[in-house]
Design a protein around this motif. Sequence first.
Motif, PDB file in Angstrom:
ATOM      1  N   ASP A 104      14.624  26.383   4.203  1.00 22.68           N
ATOM      2  CA  ASP A 104      14.363  27.353   5.273  1.00 22.68           C
ATOM      3  C   ASP A 104      14.848  26.714   6.568  1.00 22.68           C
ATOM      4  OD1 ASP A 104      13.493  29.296   6.976  1.00 22.68           O
ATOM      5  OD2 ASP A 104      11.361  28.928   6.685  1.00 22.68           O
ATOM      6  N   ARG A 164      11.809  32.597   5.140  1.00 22.80           N
ATOM      7  CA  ARG A 164      12.677  33.064   4.069  1.00 22.80           C
ATOM      8  C   ARG A 164      13.640  31.961   3.669  1.00 22.80           C
ATOM      9  NH1 ARG A 164      13.947  38.750   7.067  1.00 22.80           N
ATOM     10  NH2 ARG A 164      13.927  37.286   8.814  1.00 22.80           N
ATOM     11  N   ARG A 165      13.917  31.895   2.369  1.00 19.43           N
ATOM     12  CA  ARG A 165      14.762  30.820   1.862  1.00 19.43           C
ATOM     13  C   ARG A 165      16.222  31.086   2.187  1.00 19.43           C
ATOM     14  NH1 ARG A 165      12.190  26.427   1.058  1.00 19.43           N
ATOM     15  NH2 ARG A 165      13.458  25.722  -0.687  1.00 19.43           N
ATOM     16  N   ASP A 166      16.921  30.013   2.518  1.00 21.61           N
ATOM     17  CA  ASP A 166      18.347  30.063   2.814  1.00 21.61           C
ATOM     18  C   ASP A 166      19.087  29.246   1.749  1.00 21.61           C
ATOM     19  OD1 ASP A 166      17.462  31.292   5.244  1.00 21.61           O
ATOM     20  OD2 ASP A 166      17.146  29.281   6.071  1.00 21.61           O
ATOM     21  N   CYS A 169      11.051  23.462  10.285  1.00 25.87           N
ATOM     22  CA  CYS A 169      12.359  23.961   9.856  1.00 25.87           C
ATOM     23  C   CYS A 169      13.040  22.888   9.020  1.00 25.87           C
ATOM     24  CB  CYS A 169      13.240  24.305  11.059  1.00 25.87           C
ATOM     25  SG  CYS A 169      12.585  25.588  12.143  1.00 25.87           S
TER      26      CYS A 169
END
Length: 274
Positions: A105, A111-113, A173
């Motif tokens: 994230d 939300r996953r990236d 992050c």
Amino acid sequence: VDGDGHTDLVAYRFTAENPGLVVLKGPFERSGAPADTVEIPTPVNEAASPALLLGDADGDRAADLAVYDSPYDPPLLLSGGADTPSGLSDKPRRLPAGESVAFGDFDGDGRRDIAVGQSFVDPYDEEETPYRRGQVRIAYGKEPGTWVTVEGGAPQEGFGTRLGAGDFDGDGCDDLAVQLTRKKEAADARFAVLHGGSDHGLASEPWRTVRRTVAEPSGPVDDGPVDGSLFAAADWDGDGHAELALAGGGHWWFTDGTDRDTASFPEPGRGDTR
């Protein structure tokens, strides 16, 4: 991978006759026996030896599977939570060309990236690397169909060979450690750590650089200095900051993503632990 709340294990079977994915379904017994075993025909070239990475790439609480690092195929993503015996989708989704994948994230939105690294270095060092910089392409969870490209290092320096995602500074992050390797069969490696941020995602300029070297590796053959390659990134000591694990030349390093080691020791049997 099937979203039932029990951890599953996915392996790749390397056989000339019947290569493929093997999903060991949880819960596991204390003996190690799985609740069920499901086999999937290989989604990549039968001569490939792919790497596997599990992570929830779409936020549905079921792990998805990235299959990558095959010189014959692009990285593939098999979605979890599918209505199949294994829980993985029958039709994998192609990811951008590259040899490394990481989930994280990076913009802190929950939300996953997905990040895909492409170094342009030949897998077997048989062909000259083109005169261009390596790159990492990122698809953020808020815009899953859009890929952002970040280039790094100098031309032919192999930026993107391996990736490791983790929150190294504890700001909520994930950051991304990117390995640079000029020759994959050689023992050279260094790392550019791209800083994650809630406003913009990953920075395009390195936040930190990391390198660890064994001057005289132990073993039957002494080929000179050996750099540590990326093994994994995780918060092993539970302090809210991820560590970057490197290994090479019979030695292990756990760094905080900077020049400070949280642990450093030789492999068992290769010397005294420090």
